[in-house]
Design an enzyme around this catalytic site. Structure first.
Site, PDB file in Angstrom:
ATOM      1  N   ASP A 179       0.836  -1.194   0.000  1.00  0.00           N
ATOM      2  CA  ASP A 179       0.000   0.000   0.000  1.00  0.00           C
ATOM      3  C   ASP A 179       0.879   1.256   0.000  1.00  0.00           C
ATOM      4  O   ASP A 179       2.076   1.209   0.327  1.00  0.00           O
ATOM      5  CB  ASP A 179      -0.877  -0.052   1.266  1.00  0.00           C
ATOM      6  N   ASP A 228     -10.859   2.164  -3.157  1.00  0.00           N
ATOM      7  CA  ASP A 228     -11.407   1.916  -1.828  1.00  0.00           C
ATOM      8  C   ASP A 228     -12.922   1.928  -1.851  1.00  0.00           C
ATOM      9  O   ASP A 228     -13.566   1.581  -0.863  1.00  0.00           O
ATOM     10  CB  ASP A 228     -10.906   2.980  -0.839  1.00  0.00           C
TER      11      ASP A 228
HETATM   12  C1  DGJ Z   1      -5.781   1.984   1.848  1.00  0.00           C
HETATM   13  C2  DGJ Z   1      -6.192   0.744   1.110  1.00  0.00           C
HETATM   14  O1  DGJ Z   1      -6.713   1.071  -0.124  1.00  0.00           O
HETATM   15  C3  DGJ Z   1      -7.184  -0.017   1.958  1.00  0.00           C
HETATM   16  O2  DGJ Z   1      -7.626  -1.149   1.260  1.00  0.00           O
HETATM   17  C4  DGJ Z   1      -6.537  -0.397   3.249  1.00  0.00           C
HETATM   18  O3  DGJ Z   1      -5.497  -1.304   3.019  1.00  0.00           O
HETATM   19  C5  DGJ Z   1      -6.033   0.841   3.969  1.00  0.00           C
HETATM   20  N1  DGJ Z   1      -5.209   1.643   3.119  1.00  0.00           N
HETATM   21  C6  DGJ Z   1      -5.257   0.472   5.208  1.00  0.00           C
HETATM   22  O4  DGJ Z   1      -4.663   1.533   5.789  1.00  0.00           O
END
Ligand code: DGJ
Length: 749
Positions: free
Chosen positions: A496, A563
């Protein structure tokens, strides 16, 4: 002229021709005489030749003409002598340069040791090679000696001592030109590069439109289509990531372009950092299009003997509308960009605990999820953010990649063993590029964060970006992540990256070089990790899909798309994403309703239909599902196993657009897409009715990609001719309600 596939230089008309499947790309050399410069053009020391763009479009077979170079145009009035300024102001340069009279968007801008701008690139020589060279340290398309050919053209600036090599690669069977640029300082003094684009084309086109992929966090890659008037349109990112807001893609299209008709020229940048894509309708109604690294905070010093390589832009021409472009990009990325051994493999159905628990989890909870998941056929548990340091919210511990034993007693190995014992694989989340001010790493190395000395840097999600331009920082990151991966049976990593780069300073790296050197650092990290763990399934992610780009696909076969897991919002996000990326790379999960971001409730079945168009998985607390929902999970998992080979390996067709791609304002709000097996033996049609309407008739969809001569059946026994389904149309079953959906699996008889 080459008829089939290949590259040639014709000495008589001084033209280069790149011949592809259905398209042709032509450049030509013009002599100094067309600019009216004084001096003896026959004297090699005085001779100046320029490289101009002639043609890029539908395949030509008869030979290259030079008319489009307009060699007679460069005097400002009939009967007046030729004029250098008029030439510079109007010639369709193949690779444009700034400071000497070309006022359109420039590809190369250079400042000499005295601080003066000005560059003039003239033609020097060329080479034609089979195969394609690697771009050292950068992601790029690849090919074999048999299926790829490359043309390198050297341009030079004699005053600065620069040699600029333009590289063009073509791929057998594809309408693609992959372009990159290398600038070498062969002079005696340092120069500073202030802008180095990777591709520039100038075409005599009027009345075109552009299509871009624009959005924001949780609204990535919405298709945007608009006319091109005079002046300049620019999209780009200054954020150090390719970004949620704009995408390193642009298409220039004819006004009539639709799914199967019209001309579409797509440009996609194989890079994950700041970029620019620009198009200017010039004073002469030509279009100059450029794409490459953003010139925002870009200043690259080039000492004598040094070189700079600009990443690759891939150009795709389709004379058959958007569908042609989509098919070409999907094929290119699958066959010539993604290296992962998982590319052609069915990925394990995963369940991720992010939307299930956020930071509030422990080993017991994870194992509870794993047990229920196993009973429904799910194959992997992914432990998301919050397992390390003392992180129980997003305000601490990034950088301290040490298991929090209060949450996970016995550490990572004990968790992995327990998950494996239940019968699931284990995947783990990392955010390797970051450090929190509240972390042991930051307390020990405050200078490892990107910051301008003397200025407090901005926190974003309570974190700073590590200065990956520094080797010792990269070494730390690789070792820290590798240590965790060696400690237990971890088979997947979600990598990430949750903030843009700001405060662009470094304890060691010069200003103006940080954004690009950072990106090179990220690529090096992923390369090293994969070298150490070749069987690791890597999924890139950046606050959802802020780094969903071809650069990252070179390292990971899948990327978390957004997300926003709401099935209806995902229709637009996934349509925009699938405009150039194949379903096999699109991270898509079924999540709980009401959806956490939009509050909408959509049928469980529709959430499954939408996630099946990507990598497929779950992002919910499965222990809280009703029996009925759990039954649906099992069914969806079985369906995934039935259709994923088709979705992953088949050809993708947009059947009905839900976005601005379609100009038909009367369209019903629905989205339909298909995956068709390469041999046309089966096809999956997915249909989502976004909004139900009263007294509406069932919708007719014109299917695509089928064998017109074949007969297809549905599991309920209905029989159709392939040509019927494509020409007369398929009448969808009547469905009720907002967000209702249907899946139709056709098999050839
Ligand atoms: C952003 C990601 O897109 C989410 O799926 C998740 O992993 C969060 N970060 C965690 O902080």
């Amino acid at each position: 002229m080459i008829k089939d596939f290949g590259i040639e230089y014709n000495n008589e008309n001084r033209c280069f021709t790149l011949q592809m499947e259905h398209s042709t790309y032509i450049m030509g050399i013009v002599g100094a005489d067309i600019t009216g410069q004084t001096g003896d053009p026959k004297d090699p020391a005085e001779r100046k030749d320029y490289l101009g763009h002639i043609y890029y479009g539908k395949k030509l077979r008869s030979g290259a003409g030079r008319g489009l170079l307009r060699e007679k145009d460069y005097s400002y009035m009939e009967g007046m002598p030729k004029d250098k300024c008029t030439f510079m102001d109007g010639f369709p340069f193949e690779y444009s340069f700034g400071g000497t009279g070309d006022f359109r968007p420039n590809s190369l801008e250079v400042r000499n040791a005295d601080g003066f701008t000005g560059c003039e690139l003239t033609y020097k020589t060329y080479r034609i090679l089979s195969g394609k060279k690697k771009l050292e340290g950068l992601p790029a398309t690849f090919g074999t000696e048999e299926d790829t050919a490359t043309l390198e053209i050297d341009l030079e600036d004699r005053a600065l001592g620069l040699v600029v090599t333009l590289s063009y690669s073509i791929f057998r069977g594809l309408d693609v030109v992959a372009r990159s640029v290398r600038v070498e300082n062969k002079g005696n003094a340092e120069v500073t590069l202030e802008k180095v684009l990777s591709a520039c084309i100038e075409l005599p086109w009027e009345n075109r439109e552009i299509v871009t992929l624009s959005g924001s966090w949780a609204r990535e890659r919405f298709i945007d289509r608009r006319p091109i008037g005079h002046g300049r349109i620019e999209v780009g990112s200054k954020r150090g990531i390719s970004s949620h807001q704009e995408h390193p893609f642009m298409a220039v299209v004819t006004e009539d372009a639709g799914e199967t008709r019209g001309e579409v020229l797509g440009l996609s940048f194989v890079y994950s950092g700041s970029f620019v894509a620009e198009v200017e309708r010039t004073q002469h109604d030509a279009l100059r299009v450029g794409m490459g690294i953003s010139d925002y905070d870009f200043r690259w010093r080039l000492a004598p003997g040094e070189g700079f390589t600009a990443p690759e832009v891939v150009l795709c021409y389709s004379g058959e509308g958007f569908g042609g472009m989509t098919g070409t990009f999907h094929k290119l990325f699958r066959e010539h960009l993604i290296r992962s051994p998982f590319l052609h493999k069915k990925r394990p159905v995963l369940i991720n605990n992010w939307e299930a628990t956020y930071f509030d989890f422990n080993k017991e909870k994870l194992l509870e999820i794993a047990r229920v998941a196993k009973s429904a056929g799910i194959e992997m548990l992914v432990m998301d953010d919050g397992w390390f340091g003392h992180r129980s919210s997003d305000n601490s511990s990034l950088g301290d990649w040490v298991v929090n034993e209060e949450k996970l007693p016995g550490g990572m190995k004990a968790l992995a063993d327990a998950v494996n014992e239940i019968g699931l694989k284990l995947g783990v989340w990392f955010e390797p590029e970051m450090v929190c001010p509240d972390s042991d790493l930051y307390r020990e190395h405050p200078d490892w964060a990107i910051a301008i000395p003397g200025r407090k840097n901005s926190e974003c999600r309570s974190q700073f970006v590590l200065d990956l331009t520094r080797k010792e920082v990269r070494d730390y990151v690789v070792q820290a992540v590798a240590k965790v991966l060696h400690s237990a049976n971890i088979e997947y990593v979600k990598w990430d990256m949750n903030r843009p780069l700001t405060d662009l300073g470094s304890a060691v790296t010069a200003g103006g070089e940080i954004l690009h050197r950072y990106m090179l650092g990220v690529y090096e990290l992923q390369e090293r990790l994969l070298a150490e763990f070749p069987n690791l399934l890597l999924e890139n992610c950046s606050s959802g899909g802020a780094r969903f780009d071809p650069g990252m696909l070179y390292y990971s076969p899948q990327i978390w798309c957004s997300d926003d897991t709401d099935a209806i919002e995902r229709l637009s996000i996934q349509e925009g994403t699938a405009l150039i990326y194949p379903p096999s790379v699109i991270g898509a999960h079924v999540s709980i309703c009401p959806n956490h971001l939009v509050g909408r409730t959509t049928a469980f079945s529709t959430r499954g239909v939408v996630a099946l168009a990507g990598t497929f998985g779950y992002e919910l607390d499965i222990t809280r599902l009703s029996e009925e929902e759990l039954r649906q999970v099992s069914e969806q998992v079985q369906l995934y196993h039935q259709v994923n080979d088709l979705v992953r390996e088949g050809d993708f067709y947009r059947i009905k657009s839900v976005s601005a791609l379609s100009k038909n304002k009367n369209d019903r709000p629905s989205y339909a897409w298909m995956s068709v097996a390469r041999d046309k033996s089966e096809a999956l049609l997915s249909y989502v009715q976004v909004r139900g309407g009263a007294n509406e008739r069932s919708e007719v969809l014109y299917l695509a990609g089928l064998d017109p001569e074949a007969v297809y059946t549905l599991p309920d026994g209905r029989v159709f001719g392939g040509d019927w389904l494509m020409q007369a149309g398929f009448v969808t079953d009547k469905i009720w309600g907002d967000g209702a959906s249907s899946l139709y699996h056709f098999t050839r008889k």
